[in-house]
Design a protein around this motif. Structure first.
Motif, PDB file in Angstrom:
ATOM      1  N   SER A  79      -0.233  -9.233  -5.273  1.00 13.56           N
ATOM      2  CA  SER A  79      -0.399  -8.528  -3.989  1.00 13.56           C
ATOM      3  C   SER A  79      -1.461  -7.456  -4.087  1.00 13.56           C
ATOM      4  O   SER A  79      -2.217  -7.254  -3.143  1.00 13.56           O
ATOM      5  CB  SER A  79       0.869  -7.863  -3.488  1.00 13.56           C
ATOM      6  OG  SER A  79       1.978  -8.273  -4.135  1.00 13.56           O
ATOM      7  N   ALA A  80      -1.503  -6.759  -5.228  1.00 13.68           N
ATOM      8  CA  ALA A  80      -2.512  -5.707  -5.384  1.00 13.68           C
ATOM      9  C   ALA A  80      -3.906  -6.331  -5.340  1.00 13.68           C
ATOM     10  O   ALA A  80      -4.809  -5.809  -4.675  1.00 13.68           O
ATOM     11  CB  ALA A  80      -2.303  -4.964  -6.691  1.00 13.68           C
TER      12      ALA A  80
ATOM     13  N   GLU B 265      -4.756  -7.332  -1.815  1.00 11.14           N
ATOM     14  CA  GLU B 265      -5.072  -6.175  -0.970  1.00 11.14           C
ATOM     15  C   GLU B 265      -6.470  -5.647  -1.287  1.00 11.14           C
ATOM     16  O   GLU B 265      -7.213  -5.265  -0.397  1.00 11.14           O
ATOM     17  CB  GLU B 265      -4.025  -5.076  -1.190  1.00 11.14           C
ATOM     18  CG  GLU B 265      -4.136  -3.883  -0.282  1.00 11.14           C
ATOM     19  CD  GLU B 265      -3.778  -4.205   1.171  1.00 11.14           C
ATOM     20  OE1 GLU B 265      -2.877  -5.049   1.368  1.00 11.14           O
ATOM     21  OE2 GLU B 265      -4.404  -3.620   2.072  1.00 11.14           O
TER      22      GLU B 265
ATOM     23  N   GLU C  49       6.141  -5.047  -3.523  1.00  5.81           N
ATOM     24  CA  GLU C  49       4.841  -5.527  -3.041  1.00  5.81           C
ATOM     25  C   GLU C  49       4.277  -4.625  -1.950  1.00  5.81           C
ATOM     26  O   GLU C  49       3.081  -4.369  -1.900  1.00  5.81           O
ATOM     27  CB  GLU C  49       4.976  -6.967  -2.547  1.00  5.81           C
ATOM     28  CG  GLU C  49       5.179  -7.930  -3.705  1.00  5.81           C
ATOM     29  CD  GLU C  49       5.383  -9.364  -3.252  1.00  5.81           C
ATOM     30  OE1 GLU C  49       4.774  -9.755  -2.239  1.00  5.81           O
ATOM     31  OE2 GLU C  49       6.144 -10.084  -3.914  1.00  5.81           O
ATOM     32  N   ARG C  50       5.155  -4.153  -1.091  1.00  2.00           N
ATOM     33  CA  ARG C  50       4.681  -3.302   0.009  1.00  2.00           C
ATOM     34  C   ARG C  50       4.106  -1.997  -0.534  1.00  2.00           C
ATOM     35  O   ARG C  50       3.022  -1.569  -0.141  1.00  2.00           O
ATOM     36  CB  ARG C  50       5.862  -3.008   0.943  1.00  2.00           C
ATOM     37  CG  ARG C  50       5.500  -2.318   2.243  1.00  2.00           C
ATOM     38  CD  ARG C  50       6.755  -2.083   3.082  1.00  2.00           C
ATOM     39  NE  ARG C  50       7.781  -1.360   2.327  1.00  2.00           N
ATOM     40  CZ  ARG C  50       7.780  -0.047   2.150  1.00  2.00           C
ATOM     41  NH1 ARG C  50       6.816   0.695   2.660  1.00  2.00           N
ATOM     42  NH2 ARG C  50       8.738   0.525   1.464  1.00  2.00           N
TER      43      ARG C  50
ATOM     44  N   ARG D 295       0.711  -2.540  -2.190  1.00  2.00           N
ATOM     45  CA  ARG D 295      -0.406  -2.656  -1.247  1.00  2.00           C
ATOM     46  C   ARG D 295      -0.824  -1.279  -0.743  1.00  2.00           C
ATOM     47  O   ARG D 295      -1.997  -0.974  -0.605  1.00  2.00           O
ATOM     48  CB  ARG D 295       0.007  -3.531  -0.064  1.00  2.00           C
ATOM     49  CG  ARG D 295       0.043  -5.007  -0.429  1.00  2.00           C
ATOM     50  CD  ARG D 295       0.595  -5.830   0.721  1.00  2.00           C
ATOM     51  NE  ARG D 295       0.658  -7.229   0.363  1.00  2.00           N
ATOM     52  CZ  ARG D 295      -0.358  -8.078   0.520  1.00  2.00           C
ATOM     53  NH1 ARG D 295      -1.496  -7.670   1.044  1.00  2.00           N
ATOM     54  NH2 ARG D 295      -0.235  -9.343   0.141  1.00  2.00           N
ATOM     55  N   ARG D 296       0.176  -0.435  -0.509  1.00  2.00           N
ATOM     56  CA  ARG D 296      -0.110   0.901   0.006  1.00  2.00           C
ATOM     57  C   ARG D 296      -0.848   1.737  -1.047  1.00  2.00           C
ATOM     58  O   ARG D 296      -1.794   2.444  -0.721  1.00  2.00           O
ATOM     59  CB  ARG D 296       1.210   1.572   0.384  1.00  2.00           C
ATOM     60  CG  ARG D 296       1.030   2.836   1.141  1.00  2.00           C
ATOM     61  CD  ARG D 296       2.382   3.345   1.617  1.00  2.00           C
ATOM     62  NE  ARG D 296       2.389   4.794   1.596  1.00  2.00           N
ATOM     63  CZ  ARG D 296       1.722   5.537   2.471  1.00  2.00           C
ATOM     64  NH1 ARG D 296       1.023   4.976   3.424  1.00  2.00           N
ATOM     65  NH2 ARG D 296       1.762   6.857   2.395  1.00  2.00           N
TER      66      ARG D 296
ATOM     67  N   VAL E 218      -2.768   0.591  -3.337  1.00  2.00           N
ATOM     68  CA  VAL E 218      -4.139   0.083  -3.404  1.00  2.00           C
ATOM     69  C   VAL E 218      -4.969   0.643  -2.254  1.00  2.00           C
ATOM     70  O   VAL E 218      -6.110   1.081  -2.444  1.00  2.00           O
ATOM     71  CB  VAL E 218      -4.134  -1.467  -3.382  1.00  2.00           C
ATOM     72  CG1 VAL E 218      -5.546  -2.000  -3.224  1.00  2.00           C
ATOM     73  CG2 VAL E 218      -3.496  -2.010  -4.646  1.00  2.00           C
ATOM     74  N   ARG E 219      -4.372   0.662  -1.056  1.00  2.00           N
ATOM     75  CA  ARG E 219      -5.131   1.187   0.105  1.00  2.00           C
ATOM     76  C   ARG E 219      -5.518   2.642  -0.109  1.00  2.00           C
ATOM     77  O   ARG E 219      -6.641   3.043   0.158  1.00  2.00           O
ATOM     78  CB  ARG E 219      -4.294   1.049   1.385  1.00  2.00           C
ATOM     79  CG  ARG E 219      -4.310  -0.358   1.960  1.00  2.00           C
ATOM     80  CD  ARG E 219      -3.920  -0.353   3.443  1.00  2.00           C
ATOM     81  NE  ARG E 219      -2.562   0.118   3.658  1.00  2.00           N
ATOM     82  CZ  ARG E 219      -1.476  -0.663   3.561  1.00  2.00           C
ATOM     83  NH1 ARG E 219      -1.610  -1.940   3.249  1.00  2.00           N
ATOM     84  NH2 ARG E 219      -0.272  -0.170   3.775  1.00  2.00           N
TER      85      ARG E 219
END
Lengths: 630, 159
Positions: free
Chosen positions: A50-51, A54, A94-95, A98-99, A101-102
């Protein structure tokens, strides 16, 4: 001529280091996901995916690294932002990944990290290695980090395990360069002797002394073996080093080989550690590609080849004479000592067998010198030691602490209360039980005064819901199963001990059984052929010494930890049970009786004490009792 | 499905070729490769391996017998392994094994009669931080609950 070779070599190492530093501390953020065995088990693969999804084409670096010891925070992500330090996040889903990474793409740390490191630590480097850098890691003042001195662990979980440049960035392979090309002022063995480094595998034999014997033994062919057959249940620091920092082991082996005059090395590991095997094999390939292993290492004329060999499940092979037999192609049964392996080992040639953690300490000892090494720990037990923390504790994982740390400091660092600990089980099947409220220090001397040893460094915490008898029985049965069977004291002694312990577990024992247990334990200790049998009695002896009350409770038919199946019982708390039917279909023996909307009951005759109902009941209405007639 | 004699012979030849001339650890490596290739060490393989390695066949058989990791019988299609290290033992590994035995109708260490599942208790896999641990066909599962264990055969089928 020599100086020319020296310069060329120095230049090569410096360029590797520059490359590694650029990779580790790039101008853009770098994200690392811990992909050790524990990380993968916790689901790190999907986090990594996921990372990466993203980050897509943003150019953000997302790497798969080893484990940094914080198993409790797996799956773990580490984010390095230039100028803003390194932050650790875990457990992430996973959520969250992603955050994170953002936020990194925006050039910032996400909030809610579990720890942050502002400065980097480079314990391998100093002016002696020719490179200046000596800042200690400053983390948010967390008790978990405060008790630690991360010398061996500093690279774990940061570098790509198999990458040579990244290992060099932390000062890796400089000790080897110093040893084989730069020529140390002092003899290598003298430095190791002077450091007071003792074998980290359990016996605590002085490493330098072992090397000296092997170096002075006659013969042109000698061997170095890394003992990675970490069989103690509850110990996993060797696995962690192999998976996270394999080059430290290879460098240690190469230095050892150079010191004693060996050209061949073997890493003897377990089949239960597939990832460690792969990582070590890949690291050897990488080191060979960079001319740090193989023929003519760093142009010095010194040759050293390393091979990884996998055992197939035999605990006794961690004993060195058994290991040698296994490597020679025979069943791994111990043989008589002396002669010791350092004089006559593999194929009758002088061989040193060192534990993985010992070897990983060698680059530090040679790179920084013995005085620096001795600045950690106690005068008799110098340096730091890795302990694996498991059992009834929330901060599970590997910690590196100076030897001589007080038990209460460790407990505090792990965020525990002394009262919540029934016992420490230190050193696996050849280790001991120490009551939670006893104060002791973690070093070789203190633990031997309790009749045990540091072992390989596995500490399992037992809480109020654990049973001493069951754990002793488990350890004795383990040793019984792993006994090679060639001496009767061990083979039959252990069998008898487990029979006697089974009497306690079933509540049929009387005081005479305690007496027989003591006698059996003594015989085991005195008459067994090898260390495995001799030390197998230790958990038993220490439990008889410190936990008499548990033995007495079992004689009365009670199991205070509510573990022993033949003693305990279950009941449904009628006030809590709404009769929802959740337990009924999951009970494997159909022992739950009742009708919808009314409190259930448990049919005692059918119940097999599998705990399934306690796991499925949403209302916490099933209670376990320490005895059957509650 | 047991491999044919020819398949075994061909693997022994390729395994023997892949080994280096260094005698240290050769026996272990060869047996390990056979175990990895077939999921067990076929008896026929020992005979031809003996010739290739120049090691007496009874020695190979004894080594094979000594190490629990080498099995002499083929394993099931799916292998379910439950770690029984100290930390896992304390955190309900015995109950997980008991439950799986009930579900599969076999004792631990055995394969179901239809050859679908093998249930094994393994020695500490060194992932004590995530205890209790189990693995299905080599894929590790952390913090396995009794409810997870009840679903494990379904999980194995889906993999």
């Amino acid at each position: 001529m020599l100086s020319e070779c020296e310069n060329a070599c120095h230049e090569k190492m410096a360029s590797l280091r520059r490359q590694g530093l650029e990779e580790l501390f790039p101008a853009t953020p770098r994200i690392a996901v811990s992909m050790g065995t524990c990380g993968k088990a916790a689901g790190a693969q999907s986090i990594l995916e996921s990372a990466r999804a993203e980050a897509a084409d943003s150019g953000l670096i997302i790497e798969s690294v080893g484990c940094n010891g914080m198993c409790w925070a797996e799956p773990l992500m580490t984010v390095h932002i230039p100028g803003k330090g390194r932050a650790f996040y875990g457990p992430v889903n996973e959520r969250k990944a992603r955050r994170i990474v953002r936020r990194a793409l925006e050039g910032d740390h996400a909030p809610n990290y579990v720890a942050i490191s502002v400065q980097e630590e480079f314990p391998l480097l100093n002016e002696k290695t020719g490179i200046k850098a000596d800042s200690r890691q400053t983390l948010d003042s967390q008790p978990y980090m405060e008790i630690q001195e991360r010398n061996v662990l500093c690279k774990s979980g940061h570098i790509c395990p198999t990458s040579v440049p990244q290992y060099c960035a932390y000062g890796g392979y400089f000790a080897l360069e110093k040893a084989v090309v730069g020529k140390l002022n002092k003899d290598i063995i003298e430095v190791v002797e002077d450091s007071g480094l003792r074998g980290r595998g359990g016996a605590g034999f002085p490493t330098g002394k072992k090397w000296r014997i092997a170096a002075e033994a006659s013969g042109t062919e000698k061997f170095v073996i890394a003992n990675a057959d970490e069989g103690d249940p509850g110990a996993f620091m060797d696995r962690m080093i192999m998976e996270s920092d394999p080059h430290a082991i290879l460098e240690g082996m190469a230095i050892a080989a150079y010191a004693i005059g060996a050209n061949k090395g073997y890493i003897f590991t377990r089949s239960e550690y597939p990832l460690a095997f792969e990582t070590m094999t890949e690291a050897i390939r990488e080191a060979e590609r960079h001319g740090l292993l193989g023929t003519d290492i760093l142009g010095s004329g010194f040759d050293f080849d390393v091979k990884v060999i996998r055992s197939a499940g035999a605990y006794v092979c961690g004993e060195e004479t058994a290991m040698i037999r296994a490597l020679e192609g025979f069943p791994g049964k111990p043989t008589k000592r002396p002669p010791y392996a350092a004089e006559e080992g593999l194929w009758g040639k002088p061989t040193i067998i060192d534990n993985i953690e010992t070897l990983a300490n060698i680059p530090l000892v040679i790179g920084r010198g013995s005085e620096w090494f001795k600045s950690f720990g106690t005068p008799e037990s110098s340096g730091t030691k890795l302990f694996s923390i498991a059992g009834d504790v929330s901060c599970t994982g590997v910690v590196e602490v100076p030897l001589g740390l007080r038990s209460d400091e460790l407990v505090k660092g792990l965020g525990l209360e002394i009262d919540s600990i029934k016992a420490f089980q230190i050193g696996g099947p050849s280790g001991i039980f120490i009551p939670g409220d006893t104060e002791f220090t973690l070093d070789y001397e203190a633990l031997s005064s309790f009749g045990g040893s540091i072992g390989s460094g596995g500490i399992v915490f037992l809480g109020s819901n654990d049973c001493i008898i069951d754990t002793v029985k488990y350890l004795i049965e383990f040793s019984e199963r792993e006994s090679c069977g060639q001496c009767n004291a061990c083979k039959y002694g252990l069998r008898r001990c487990s029979q006697l312990l089974a009497e306690f577990a079933s509540g049929t024992a009387d005081p005479s059984v305690i007496q027989e247990l003591r006698t059996q334990a003594k015989t085991l200790e005195e008459r067994s052929f090898c260390g495995l049998g001799k030390m197998a009695a230790r958990p038993l002896i220490s439990s008889l010494r410190f936990f008499q009350d548990e033995y007495e409770a079992h004689m009365e038919g009670r199991c205070p930890g509510k573990v022993c199946k033949e003693l305990i019982g279950f009941s449904v708390i009628a006030e809590k049970c709404p009769g929802c039917f959740c337990c009924k279909p999951t009970c494997p023996t159909n022992a739950m009786r009742g009708s919808f909307g009314k409190p259930f009951q448990i049919d005692e005759r059918l119940c097999i004490r599998c705990w399934m109902c306690t796991a499925t009941c949403p209302y916490d209405a099933v209670r376990a009792h320490e005895s059957w007639d509650f | 499905m047991k491999p044919t004699r020819d398949e075994i012979e061909a693997s022994v030849v390729s395994i023997a070729e892949s080994l280096s001339s260094d005698p240290t650890g050769r026996v272990l490596m060869a047996l390990d490769a056979l175990q990895a290739r077939f999921g067990y060490v076929p008896e026929e393989a020992l005979v031809s391996l003996s010739g290739k390695l120049d090691v007496p066949v009874d020695q190979l058989a004894r080594v094979c017998d000594f190490f629990v990791g080498f099995s002499t019988e083929p394993l099931g299609e799916h292998v379910i392994e439950v770690c029984d290290g100290t930390a896992c033992h304390m955190q309900r590994a015995p109950e997980i094994i008991q439950l799986l035995e009930k579900t599969l109708g076999i004792e631990v260490g055995h394969t179901t009669p239809d050859g679908r599942y093998t249930l094994r208790a393994v020695r500490c896999v060194g992932s004590c931080g995530s205890a209790p641990v189990a693995s299905v066909d080599g894929k590790m599962l952390a913090k396995v609950s009794l409810a997870d264990a009840a679903q494990m055969t379904r999980y194995a089928d889906a993999e």
